[in-house]
Scaffold this motif. Sequence first.
Motif, short mmCIF file in Angstrom:
data_model
loop_
_atom_site.label_atom_id
_atom_site.label_comp_id
_atom_site.label_asym_id
_atom_site.label_seq_id
_atom_site.Cartn_x
_atom_site.Cartn_y
_atom_site.Cartn_z
N GLY A 62 0.80 -1.21 0.00
CA GLY A 62 0.00 0.00 0.00
C GLY A 62 0.83 1.26 0.00
N ASN A 63 0.23 2.33 -0.45
CA ASN A 63 0.84 3.67 -0.36
C ASN A 63 -0.27 4.71 -0.31
OD1 ASN A 63 0.66 3.50 -3.49
ND2 ASN A 63 2.34 2.10 -2.98
N SER B 14 8.91 4.53 0.86
CA SER B 14 8.84 3.16 0.36
C SER B 14 9.26 2.15 1.42
CB SER B 14 9.75 2.99 -0.87
OG SER B 14 9.60 1.70 -1.40
N GLY B 15 8.47 1.08 1.52
CA GLY B 15 8.93 -0.09 2.27
C GLY B 15 8.45 -0.21 3.70
N LYS C 287 2.27 0.31 6.45
CA LYS C 287 1.43 1.50 6.38
C LYS C 287 0.45 1.60 7.56
CE LYS C 287 3.74 2.06 2.62
NZ LYS C 287 4.32 0.77 2.31
N SER D 210 7.48 6.12 -2.16
CA SER D 210 6.81 4.90 -2.62
C SER D 210 7.27 4.53 -4.02
CB SER D 210 5.30 5.13 -2.63
OG SER D 210 4.67 4.10 -3.36
N ALA D 211 7.43 3.24 -4.24
CA ALA D 211 7.80 2.74 -5.58
C ALA D 211 6.74 3.10 -6.60
CB ALA D 211 7.99 1.23 -5.52
N GLU D 212 5.51 3.38 -6.12
CA GLU D 212 4.40 3.63 -7.03
C GLU D 212 4.01 5.12 -7.06
OE1 GLU D 212 1.81 0.57 -5.52
OE2 GLU D 212 3.08 -0.96 -6.40
N HIS E 237 -3.84 3.52 -1.98
CA HIS E 237 -3.60 2.24 -2.67
C HIS E 237 -3.50 1.14 -1.63
CE1 HIS E 237 -1.80 -0.94 -4.99
NE2 HIS E 237 -0.63 -0.84 -4.35
N HIS F 201 -3.94 -3.41 -0.89
CA HIS F 201 -3.86 -4.76 -1.44
C HIS F 201 -4.84 -5.65 -0.68
CE1 HIS F 201 0.63 -4.71 -2.96
NE2 HIS F 201 0.12 -3.49 -3.03
N HIS G 166 -2.84 -7.45 -7.60
CA HIS G 166 -2.05 -6.47 -6.87
C HIS G 166 -2.94 -5.64 -5.93
CE1 HIS G 166 1.15 -3.03 -7.35
NE2 HIS G 166 0.60 -3.04 -6.15
C1 LIG Z 1 4.57 -6.02 -0.15
S1 LIG Z 1 5.24 -5.61 -1.70
C2 LIG Z 1 4.20 -4.27 -2.26
C3 LIG Z 1 4.94 -3.30 -3.14
O1 LIG Z 1 5.57 -3.96 -4.20
C4 LIG Z 1 3.99 -2.24 -3.68
O2 LIG Z 1 3.03 -2.81 -4.52
C5 LIG Z 1 3.33 -1.48 -2.60
O3 LIG Z 1 2.12 -1.36 -2.57
C6 LIG Z 1 4.14 -0.81 -1.56
O4 LIG Z 1 5.30 -0.25 -2.09
P1 LIG Z 1 5.91 1.07 -1.43
O5 LIG Z 1 7.18 1.29 -2.20
O6 LIG Z 1 6.14 0.76 0.03
O7 LIG Z 1 4.89 2.13 -1.61
#
Ligand SMILES: CSC[C@@H](O)[C@@H](O)C(=O)COP(=O)(O)O
Length: 207
Positions: A36-37, A52-53, A56, A81-83, A102, A104, A174
């Motif tokens: 999530g982000n 990121s990482g 949340k 965030s990666a996204e 966002h 999951h 996802h």
């Molecule tokens: C548990 S892996 C999930 C990630 O790959 C991504 O999809 C995600 O939602 C969170 O990434 P983030 O970089 O912490 O924002």
Amino acid sequence: MDKAVFPAGAYCRAVEGIIAAGQRMDRHGWVPATAGNISIRLPDGNLAITRSGGHKGLLGADGVIAVDMAGVPLNAGDRPSAETLLHCQIYAHDPQAGAVLHGHSVASTVLSMLGGDALVLEGYEVQKVFAGQTTHDARVHVPIFDNDQDIARLSRVVAPHLDGMRAGYIIRGHGVYVWGADMDTALARLEGLEFLLACELEKRKFG
Ligand SMILES: CSC[C@@H](O)[C@@H](O)C(=O)COP(=O)(O)O
Ligand SMILES: [Zn+2]
């Protein structure tokens, strides 16, 4: 980062809003592990977004950072965030968007893996949580896009579909992206969408 560049309290309020949203999403089980982000548009046009990482549901103030509308951290070295680009894309497309979420969830993950390029929600009272919906007697299309670790490429696939998107979208296997004019609206839409996805999953279990 020098927080003094923001109007008094705006950045702090954004951080508090993101932390509270993460906790609420975690209570529902929508942000497992580091999934999530979450972001908020700041008054100066930049964004506050989760680093990121991190988990949340367990965010502290240092779990949120500021980026510009291109996703570049204001504080060089911060890892957003990666996204992040998917958030920037929504804010750029919709000037009214003030918060993006966002998550999951199990329902969004499983339903999107059953095939198809959209979920159609129909007949549910809760559809009225989405912008422009005034009745259960309508069809709400939620597009599904194939997952892609190349977020810039994924954003180019999403781009042509953003116009008229009422309920957000799903990335296959996802999770969901949902937004609103402010955090409360975005959270209400996310809860509404996730409720409907959970209903759809139950319906399919019963055939
Ligand atoms: C548990 S892996 C999930 C990630 O790959 C991504 O999809 C995600 O939602 C969170 O990434 P983030 O970089 O912490 O924002
Ligand atoms: Zn994700």
